[in-house]
Design a protein around this motif. Structure first.
Motif, PDB file in Angstrom:
ATOM      1  N   ALA A 267       0.819  -1.255   0.084  1.00  0.00           N
ATOM      2  CA  ALA A 267       0.081   0.075   0.111  1.00  0.00           C
ATOM      3  C   ALA A 267       0.810   1.170  -0.036  1.00  0.00           C
ATOM      4  CB  ALA A 267      -1.026   0.018   1.263  1.00  0.00           C
ATOM      5  N   ARG A 268       2.014   1.088   0.482  1.00  0.00           N
ATOM      6  CA  ARG A 268       2.918   2.193   0.517  1.00  0.00           C
ATOM      7  C   ARG A 268       4.001   2.268  -0.521  1.00  0.00           C
ATOM      8  NH1 ARG A 268       6.438   4.234   5.830  1.00  0.00           N
ATOM      9  NH2 ARG A 268       4.309   4.167   6.657  1.00  0.00           N
ATOM     10  N   HIS A 269       4.485   1.088  -0.860  1.00  0.00           N
ATOM     11  CA  HIS A 269       5.510   0.895  -1.831  1.00  0.00           C
ATOM     12  C   HIS A 269       5.251  -0.458  -2.774  1.00  0.00           C
ATOM     13  CE1 HIS A 269       8.160   3.582  -0.409  1.00  0.00           C
ATOM     14  NE2 HIS A 269       8.272   3.144   0.960  1.00  0.00           N
ATOM     15  N   GLU A 270       4.965  -0.150  -4.136  1.00  0.00           N
ATOM     16  CA  GLU A 270       4.736  -1.699  -5.122  1.00  0.00           C
ATOM     17  C   GLU A 270       5.829  -2.501  -4.876  1.00  0.00           C
ATOM     18  OE1 GLU A 270       3.983  -2.782  -9.676  1.00  0.00           O
ATOM     19  OE2 GLU A 270       4.037  -0.716  -9.083  1.00  0.00           O
ATOM     20  N   LEU A 271       5.573  -3.872  -4.520  1.00  0.00           N
ATOM     21  CA  LEU A 271       6.558  -4.715  -4.420  1.00  0.00           C
ATOM     22  C   LEU A 271       6.515  -5.615  -5.806  1.00  0.00           C
ATOM     23  CD1 LEU A 271       6.230  -5.867  -0.802  1.00  0.00           C
ATOM     24  CD2 LEU A 271       8.053  -4.303  -1.852  1.00  0.00           C
ATOM     25  N   VAL A 272       7.898  -6.068  -6.219  1.00  0.00           N
ATOM     26  CA  VAL A 272       7.861  -6.947  -7.331  1.00  0.00           C
ATOM     27  C   VAL A 272       8.478  -8.191  -6.835  1.00  0.00           C
ATOM     28  CG1 VAL A 272       8.433  -7.408  -9.725  1.00  0.00           C
ATOM     29  CG2 VAL A 272       7.746  -5.152  -8.895  1.00  0.00           C
ATOM     30  N   ALA A 273       7.989  -9.281  -7.328  1.00  0.00           N
ATOM     31  CA  ALA A 273       8.658 -10.500  -6.959  1.00  0.00           C
ATOM     32  C   ALA A 273       9.906 -10.733  -7.563  1.00  0.00           C
ATOM     33  CB  ALA A 273       7.914 -11.787  -7.215  1.00  0.00           C
ATOM     34  N   CYS A 274      11.109 -11.143  -6.484  1.00  0.00           N
ATOM     35  CA  CYS A 274      12.131 -11.403  -7.297  1.00  0.00           C
ATOM     36  C   CYS A 274      12.322 -12.405  -8.092  1.00  0.00           C
ATOM     37  CB  CYS A 274      13.498 -11.154  -6.360  1.00  0.00           C
ATOM     38  SG  CYS A 274      13.680  -9.457  -5.461  1.00  0.00           S
ATOM     39  N   GLY A 275      12.012 -13.493  -7.929  1.00  0.00           N
ATOM     40  CA  GLY A 275      11.976 -14.779  -8.708  1.00  0.00           C
ATOM     41  C   GLY A 275      13.181 -15.406  -8.689  1.00  0.00           C
ATOM     42  N   ASP A 276      14.196 -15.205  -8.048  1.00  0.00           N
ATOM     43  CA  ASP A 276      15.457 -15.644  -8.059  1.00  0.00           C
ATOM     44  C   ASP A 276      16.030 -16.154  -6.699  1.00  0.00           C
ATOM     45  OD1 ASP A 276      17.546 -12.488  -7.789  1.00  0.00           O
ATOM     46  OD2 ASP A 276      15.787 -13.370  -6.465  1.00  0.00           O
ATOM     47  N   SER A 280      16.030 -23.976  -1.595  1.00  0.00           N
ATOM     48  CA  SER A 280      16.000 -24.228  -0.273  1.00  0.00           C
ATOM     49  C   SER A 280      15.951 -22.973   0.785  1.00  0.00           C
ATOM     50  CB  SER A 280      17.276 -25.060   0.034  1.00  0.00           C
ATOM     51  OG  SER A 280      18.272 -24.042  -0.215  1.00  0.00           O
ATOM     52  N   SER A 281      15.771 -21.751   0.002  1.00  0.00           N
ATOM     53  CA  SER A 281      15.864 -20.441   0.882  1.00  0.00           C
ATOM     54  C   SER A 281      14.408 -20.506   1.850  1.00  0.00           C
ATOM     55  CB  SER A 281      15.952 -19.332   0.013  1.00  0.00           C
ATOM     56  OG  SER A 281      15.457 -18.342   0.724  1.00  0.00           O
ATOM     57  N   THR A 282      14.486 -19.993   2.965  1.00  0.00           N
ATOM     58  CA  THR A 282      13.148 -19.860   3.879  1.00  0.00           C
ATOM     59  C   THR A 282      12.443 -18.643   3.346  1.00  0.00           C
ATOM     60  OG1 THR A 282      14.623 -18.574   5.378  1.00  0.00           O
ATOM     61  CG2 THR A 282      14.381 -20.845   5.872  1.00  0.00           C
ATOM     62  N   ALA A 283      13.048 -17.707   2.560  1.00  0.00           N
ATOM     63  CA  ALA A 283      12.488 -16.365   2.349  1.00  0.00           C
ATOM     64  C   ALA A 283      12.063 -16.109   0.889  1.00  0.00           C
ATOM     65  CB  ALA A 283      13.311 -15.109   2.583  1.00  0.00           C
ATOM     66  N   ARG A 284      10.995 -15.646   0.565  1.00  0.00           N
ATOM     67  CA  ARG A 284      10.452 -15.259  -0.830  1.00  0.00           C
ATOM     68  C   ARG A 284      10.607 -13.664  -1.018  1.00  0.00           C
ATOM     69  NH1 ARG A 284      12.091 -19.260  -1.595  1.00  0.00           N
ATOM     70  NH2 ARG A 284      11.153 -21.303  -1.984  1.00  0.00           N
ATOM     71  N   THR A 285      11.612 -13.430  -1.758  1.00  0.00           N
ATOM     72  CA  THR A 285      12.174 -11.864  -1.694  1.00  0.00           C
ATOM     73  C   THR A 285      11.171 -11.119  -2.787  1.00  0.00           C
ATOM     74  OG1 THR A 285      13.830 -12.686  -2.955  1.00  0.00           O
ATOM     75  CG2 THR A 285      14.229 -12.322  -0.669  1.00  0.00           C
ATOM     76  N   TYR A 286      11.239  -9.699  -2.396  1.00  0.00           N
ATOM     77  CA  TYR A 286      10.645  -9.043  -3.419  1.00  0.00           C
ATOM     78  C   TYR A 286      11.400  -7.751  -3.460  1.00  0.00           C
ATOM     79  CZ  TYR A 286       6.366 -11.594  -3.409  1.00  0.00           C
ATOM     80  OH  TYR A 286       5.320 -12.785  -3.312  1.00  0.00           O
ATOM     81  N   ARG A 287      11.196  -6.958  -4.707  1.00  0.00           N
ATOM     82  CA  ARG A 287      12.143  -5.845  -4.592  1.00  0.00           C
ATOM     83  C   ARG A 287      11.114  -4.592  -4.801  1.00  0.00           C
ATOM     84  NH1 ARG A 287      12.107  -3.760  -9.865  1.00  0.00           N
ATOM     85  NH2 ARG A 287      11.327  -5.304 -11.450  1.00  0.00           N
ATOM     86  N   ARG A 293      16.338  -2.230 -10.586  1.00  0.00           N
ATOM     87  CA  ARG A 293      16.166  -3.613 -10.764  1.00  0.00           C
ATOM     88  C   ARG A 293      17.181  -4.277  -9.840  1.00  0.00           C
ATOM     89  NH1 ARG A 293      13.185  -7.370 -13.580  1.00  0.00           N
ATOM     90  NH2 ARG A 293      12.184  -5.725 -14.685  1.00  0.00           N
ATOM     91  N   ASP A 294      18.513  -3.685  -9.851  1.00  0.00           N
ATOM     92  CA  ASP A 294      19.557  -4.338  -9.040  1.00  0.00           C
ATOM     93  C   ASP A 294      19.695  -3.884  -7.617  1.00  0.00           C
ATOM     94  OD1 ASP A 294      22.278  -2.491 -10.909  1.00  0.00           O
ATOM     95  OD2 ASP A 294      20.158  -1.997  -9.915  1.00  0.00           O
TER      96      ASP A 294
END
Ligand code: SF4
Length: 384
Positions: A267-276, A280-287, A293-294
């Motif tokens: 609602a404050r900042h649009e997030l985009v799934a990083c997909g990388d 086995s990582s525990t986190a799903r990350t977004y940028r 992008r980097d």
């Protein structure tokens, strides 16, 4: 063809693993502990032991060892440790040489990452020796999770010099009065953020921040905490509240799903799934959509309750008193300390024990199932 699970869903079945050729020159890991010992894991199949790798019966390979080096902590976080908690007598805790030996043997079985945990690992009087010993004996990545309340530049430089590569820091609130109520400590959010700056200055990166959100307690702070990712150019991760507290106060009404937190931040900042993210990582990350992008500023969601990631789990834990826990939620743990302190215990015996213990690893935590049983041991005595 052996199938090693790297990323599939939770629904896993017991794989009949074919015979694996033992590594050239490596003797089959022997089994020194008493066959009927109740504190020892049952033997893994011979072909698994011959492979000298830590594989569980669901085909998952262990590459990450979470090493709890102390059960002591200077915080009493409400989702972790009761104020009245009693710490273990020192003689029950693994010694520095024992910790380093297990790390060395685990590395010989394929472990690539070791995370030092607690309690609070910076409370350990021989932390530098432990880091240095693991560094000297292995080429694994060495990381540490800390509440950052006891950091100094001198200590950070010493640990980095010894071999520490990166840190993860817990921060659950930016509001001093709430932080005090959450951690039941005299530390402040400002102290922790000073620690973040020091770690970045000393190059202990990539640095990650963790926050556990509890409904009605600090869940309203998610957008503010997310700003830390933009401010420091780091990954801010939100962990769903798990039933691992010594007070056994967890109930689903206090749990906040990652999707809800993502919406609040979005609602404050649009997030985009990083997909990388690694399987086995525990986190799903977004940028952040409005940043390049980097950019290193990221948001991570660790959602063990709403979106379990057990199918690709690569973690094994060793508690400060030498118990091997194949899963964070294991209700069975295996006593490696007795073996370590046994007469003339060989590295192969330790390797065999780790391989056998791994084979017993359960498919997943089962939190949302009727069969779920909260482990007797709380998070503070397991390590994050
Ligand atoms: S709950 Fe257990 S199996 Fe699932 S990800 Fe955590 S340690 Fe792995």
């Amino acid at each position: 063809m052996i199938q090693v699970n790297g990323g599939s869903s939770m629904a896993v079945s017991r794989l009949s693993l074919p015979q694996l050729a033992p590594r050239a020159g490596a003797p089959a890991a022997d089994r020194a502990h008493a066959p009927d010992c109740s504190e020892c894991p049952p033997p893994a199949p011979d072909h698994v032991r011959a492979a000298r790798r830590m594989i569980d019966s669901h085909g998952r390979v262990i590459r990450d060892l979470r090493l709890s080096i102390t059960d002591r902590c200077n915080f009493r976080c409400v989702y972790c440790m009761d104020p009245g908690v009693r710490f273990m007598e020192r003689e029950r805790l693994l010694t520095t040489p024992e910790i380093i030996r297990v790390a060395r043997v685990a590395a010989s079985l394929g472990v690539r990452k070791i995370r030092l945990t607690g309690g609070e690992p910076t409370l350990h009087p021989e932390l530098t020796e432990i880091i240095g010993g693991i560094r000297a004996a292995t080429d694994v990545e060495i990381a540490m999770i800390t509440n950052a309340s006891r950091l100094s530049r001198a200590a950070l430089r010493e640990w980095k010099q010894a071999g520490l590569e990166r840190v993860t820091i817990s921060i659950d609130s930016l509001r001093p009065e709430r932080f005090a109520r959450l951690t039941r400590s005299t530390c402040t959010p400002g102290d922790v953020l000073d620690g973040v700056s020091m770690c970045l200055d000393e190059g202990l990166t990539p640095l990650k921040l963790n926050a556990v959100l509890i409904r009605g307690f600090n869940d309203d702070e998610a957008p503010m905490l997310a700003e830390l990712a933009r401010r420091f150019g780091i990954e801010m991760r939100f962990i769903e509240y798990m039933p691992l507290d010594s007070g056994r106060a967890w109930d689903p009404s206090k749990w906040v799903a990652a999707a809800e937190t993502r919406r609040a931040i979005g609602a404050r900042h649009e997030l985009v799934a990083c997909g990388d993210d690694e399987a086995s990582s525990t986190a799903r990350t977004y940028r952040f959509a409005d940043l390049p992008r980097d950019a290193s500023a990221r948001i991570g969601f660790i959602a063990p309750v709403s979106s379990p990631f057990c199918g690709a789990c690569s973690r094994l834990r060793l508690t400060a008193d030498g118990k091997v826990r194949p899963c964070l939620f294991s209700t069975r743990e295996w006593d490696l300390r007795a073996l370590l302190r046994g007469p003339s215990t060989s590295d192969d015996a330790i390797a065999g024990f780790l391989i056998d213990a791994t084979w017993t690893k359960q498919a997943g935590h089962g939190i949302a199932t009727p069969e779920f049983e909260q482990p007797a041991r709380s998070m503070s005595a397991i390590g994050g």
